[in-house]
Design a protein around this motif. Structure first.
Motif, mmCIF file in Angstrom:
data_model
loop_
_atom_site.group_PDB
_atom_site.id
_atom_site.type_symbol
_atom_site.label_atom_id
_atom_site.label_comp_id
_atom_site.label_asym_id
_atom_site.label_seq_id
_atom_site.Cartn_x
_atom_site.Cartn_y
_atom_site.Cartn_z
ATOM 1 N N LEU A 1 -2.345 8.732 -8.428
ATOM 2 C CA LEU A 1 -2.425 9.876 -9.331
ATOM 3 C C LEU A 1 -2.693 9.469 -10.774
ATOM 4 O O LEU A 1 -2.876 10.330 -11.635
ATOM 5 N N LYS A 2 -2.686 8.163 -11.024
ATOM 6 C CA LYS A 2 -2.874 7.606 -12.370
ATOM 7 C C LYS A 2 -1.821 8.140 -13.335
ATOM 8 O O LYS A 2 -2.092 8.460 -14.491
ATOM 9 N N LYS A 3 -0.576 8.196 -12.834
ATOM 10 C CA LYS A 3 0.567 8.646 -13.619
ATOM 11 C C LYS A 3 1.757 7.728 -13.340
ATOM 12 O O LYS A 3 2.192 7.595 -12.197
ATOM 13 N N VAL A 4 2.281 7.068 -14.323
ATOM 14 C CA VAL A 4 3.508 6.263 -14.286
ATOM 15 C C VAL A 4 3.355 4.997 -13.450
ATOM 16 O O VAL A 4 3.648 3.897 -13.916
ATOM 17 N N GLY A 5 2.913 5.120 -12.211
ATOM 18 C CA GLY A 5 2.866 4.007 -11.267
ATOM 19 C C GLY A 5 3.622 4.385 -10.017
ATOM 20 O O GLY A 5 4.364 5.377 -9.994
ATOM 21 N N ASP A 6 3.464 3.616 -8.956
ATOM 22 C CA ASP A 6 4.179 3.890 -7.716
ATOM 23 C C ASP A 6 5.677 3.714 -7.930
ATOM 24 O O ASP A 6 6.119 2.721 -8.514
ATOM 25 N N LEU A 7 6.463 4.670 -7.428
ATOM 26 C CA LEU A 7 7.916 4.616 -7.571
ATOM 27 C C LEU A 7 8.576 4.952 -6.238
ATOM 28 O O LEU A 7 8.111 5.844 -5.513
ATOM 29 N N PRO A 8 9.672 4.264 -5.903
ATOM 30 C CA PRO A 8 10.411 4.620 -4.691
ATOM 31 C C PRO A 8 10.880 6.071 -4.737
ATOM 32 O O PRO A 8 11.140 6.626 -5.818
ATOM 33 N N LEU A 9 11.019 6.674 -3.572
ATOM 34 C CA LEU A 9 11.385 8.078 -3.477
ATOM 35 C C LEU A 9 12.686 8.369 -4.232
ATOM 36 O O LEU A 9 12.759 9.314 -5.031
ATOM 37 N N GLY A 10 13.726 7.567 -3.988
ATOM 38 C CA GLY A 10 15.025 7.820 -4.610
ATOM 39 C C GLY A 10 14.992 7.688 -6.119
ATOM 40 O O GLY A 10 15.697 8.417 -6.830
ATOM 41 N N VAL A 11 14.191 6.751 -6.620
ATOM 42 C CA VAL A 11 14.041 6.593 -8.071
ATOM 43 C C VAL A 11 13.422 7.840 -8.668
ATOM 44 O O VAL A 11 13.914 8.390 -9.662
ATOM 45 N N MET A 12 12.329 8.309 -8.068
ATOM 46 C CA MET A 12 11.628 9.477 -8.617
ATOM 47 C C MET A 12 12.483 10.730 -8.504
ATOM 48 O O MET A 12 12.505 11.571 -9.421
ATOM 49 N N GLN A 13 13.209 10.880 -7.398
ATOM 50 C CA GLN A 13 14.069 12.049 -7.238
ATOM 51 C C GLN A 13 15.152 12.082 -8.315
ATOM 52 O O GLN A 13 15.410 13.120 -8.928
ATOM 53 N N GLN A 14 15.789 10.936 -8.542
ATOM 54 C CA GLN A 14 16.849 10.879 -9.545
ATOM 55 C C GLN A 14 16.292 11.057 -10.954
ATOM 56 O O GLN A 14 16.889 11.730 -11.793
ATOM 57 N N HIS B 1 0.802 -1.220 0.000
ATOM 58 C CA HIS B 1 0.000 0.000 0.000
ATOM 59 C C HIS B 1 0.836 1.271 0.000
ATOM 60 O O HIS B 1 0.295 2.364 -0.204
ATOM 61 N N SER B 2 2.138 1.142 0.217
ATOM 62 C CA SER B 2 3.006 2.315 0.255
ATOM 63 C C SER B 2 4.455 1.886 0.076
ATOM 64 O O SER B 2 4.890 0.899 0.673
ATOM 65 N N LEU B 3 5.206 2.649 -0.729
ATOM 66 C CA LEU B 3 6.632 2.381 -0.911
ATOM 67 C C LEU B 3 7.495 3.277 -0.020
ATOM 68 O O LEU B 3 8.708 3.319 -0.186
ATOM 69 N N ARG B 4 6.861 3.946 0.918
ATOM 70 C CA ARG B 4 7.626 4.786 1.852
ATOM 71 C C ARG B 4 8.664 3.923 2.563
ATOM 72 O O ARG B 4 8.350 2.846 3.088
ATOM 73 N N GLY B 5 9.880 4.380 2.587
ATOM 74 C CA GLY B 5 10.939 3.668 3.287
ATOM 75 C C GLY B 5 11.751 2.717 2.423
ATOM 76 O O GLY B 5 12.792 2.228 2.857
#
Length: 290
Positions: A176-189, A74-78
Motif C-alpha cells: 500500500l506504500k504506507k508505513v511498511g508491513d506490520l504484524p496484525l497485533g501491532v497494527m491492531q494495537q 512475502h507475508s507477515l500473516r501468522g
C-alpha cells in the motif's frame, strides 16, 4: 559496524548491529526504531555517534528489517506480535544485550525515534538507562496529529487498515506504500491507540499510566515544527505521561538551523551532522558526567 543475533525472553531470534569500540567507549547508546523503520535507516547517525566516542547498538523489532523471519519475506500473516511484545520482549532484550556485552562499566542512554520514544515506559528494564533522547516523539492520537496528516490518518484508520488486516491477516504496508508491513497485533494495537485521546497509555490502562508516571530518567525531546505527523500538542501530551522525569523540550524550526526541511524522518539524514546531531552528543556528554 558488526552484526549480531540475540534472543528475546520468549526465544525469538532478533538481529542487531553494534557501532564503535566497546573497550574504549565513554557511554553506550541504544537506538529504538520508529514504527516500520528498519535499523539500517539509522546507520549514518550511529556511525557518527560512534565517532564521538559512544558504542551504539541498533536493532529490528520482530517482523521488521533483519528480524523478519525468512519464511515470512512475502507475508507477515501468522506472526504473533504487539507493541507490548516489541517493548517488553524485543527492546528489553536489546537493552539487556547492550548492558551485558558492551556497557558493563559505562552509562547507557536510550535514543528513541517516534515509537522508540513512546515505548520507553513499557520496557521492564528501563532503569538501566541513564538518560533518554526522543526524536520526533508524540502521541499518535489522530485528532491532534499535524493538520496536514489528518485526512491521511482518517483514511488509514477507518478505511485502509481495517480492510487490509481483514483481507491479508497483517498490514501489507509495502504493497500500500504506507508505513511498511506490520504484524496484525501491532497494527491492531496501534490503531486502537491512535483513536484514543491518551494513546498507548489510554489503551494500556492504569498500570501502564503509573509505570510512565514513575519514570525518573532525564529526557531530552527534539521535535520539529514541520513534522508532517506530530504536532506540538502530540509531543507535549506524550512527554506529559513521563510526569516524574526531568524533561528538556526543544522544538526546532528548519530556519533555526538554516534548513528548508527537517520533518519526521529528516533528523537522521547526514546533512544534519553539523547542526542537529551535535545537540544529542552534547546531551550525552552531560548525562554521562552526572
Amino acid at each position: 559496524m558488526e552484526a549480531f543475533e540475540f534472543k528475546a525472553a520468549d526465544g525469538f531470534a532478533l538481529q542487531g548491529r553494534v557501532y564503535g569500540n566497546p573497550a574504549t567507549c565513554r557511554s553506550a547508546v541504544l537506538i529504538a526504531p520508529a514504527m516500520g523503520v528498519p535499523q539500517r535507516f539509522y546507520a549514518d547517525f550511529a556511525e557518527w555517534l560512534a565517532g564521538e566516542g559512544h558504542a551504539v547498538v541498533t536493532f529490528d523489532y520482530r517482523g521488521m528489517g533483519e528480524s523478519r523471519p525468512a519464511q515470512m519475506r512475502h507475508s507477515l500473516r501468522g506472526l504473533e506480535a504487539t507493541i507490548d511484545t516489541w517493548a517488553q520482549q524485543d527492546a528489553s532484550a536489546a537493552l539487556a544485550w547492550l548492558d551485558a556485552q558492551v556497557a558493563k562499566e559505562v552509562p547507557i542512554h536510550w535514543l528513541g525515534h517516534s515509537l522508540g520514544g513512546q515505548i520507553f515506559g513499557m520496557v521492564p528494564n528501563r532503569e538501566r538507562a541513564a538518560s533518554v533522547v526522543t526524536i520526533g516523539v508524540g502521541t499518535g492520537y489522530w485528532l491532534r496529529n499535524a493538520a496536514k496528516a489528518r485526512a491521511y490518518v482518517w483514511w488509514l484508520w477507518f478505511v485502509a487498515a481495517p480492510l487490509a488486516m481483514k483481507l491479508y491477516g497483517y498490514f501489507p504496508g509495502k504493497r500500500l506504500k504506507k508505513v511498511g508491513d506490520l504484524p496484525l497485533g501491532v497494527m491492531q494495537q496501534w490503531r486502537r491507540a491512535c483513536l484514543n485521546r491518551d494513546y498507548i497509555i489510554g489503551v494500556g490502562g492504569e498500570k501502564m499510566r503509573s509505570d510512565y508516571a514513575a519514570v525518573r530518567t532525564p529526557i531530552l525531546s527534539l521535535s520539529f515544527t514541520d513534522d508532517e505527523y506530530m504536532s506540538a500538542r502530540n509531543t507535549a501530551d506524550m512527554h506529559a505521561f513521563y510526569a516524574s522525569a526531568p524533561r528538556e523540550m526543544r522544538r526546532i524550526a528548519p530556519q533555526d538551523i538554516g534548513a528548508k526541511r527537517i520533518g519526521h524522518f529528516g533528523f537522521f539524514r547526514e546533512r544534519f551532522a553539523d547542526s542537529l546531531w551535535p545537540q544529542v552528543s552534547r546531551w550525552l556528554t552531560l548525562a554521562t558526567a552526572r
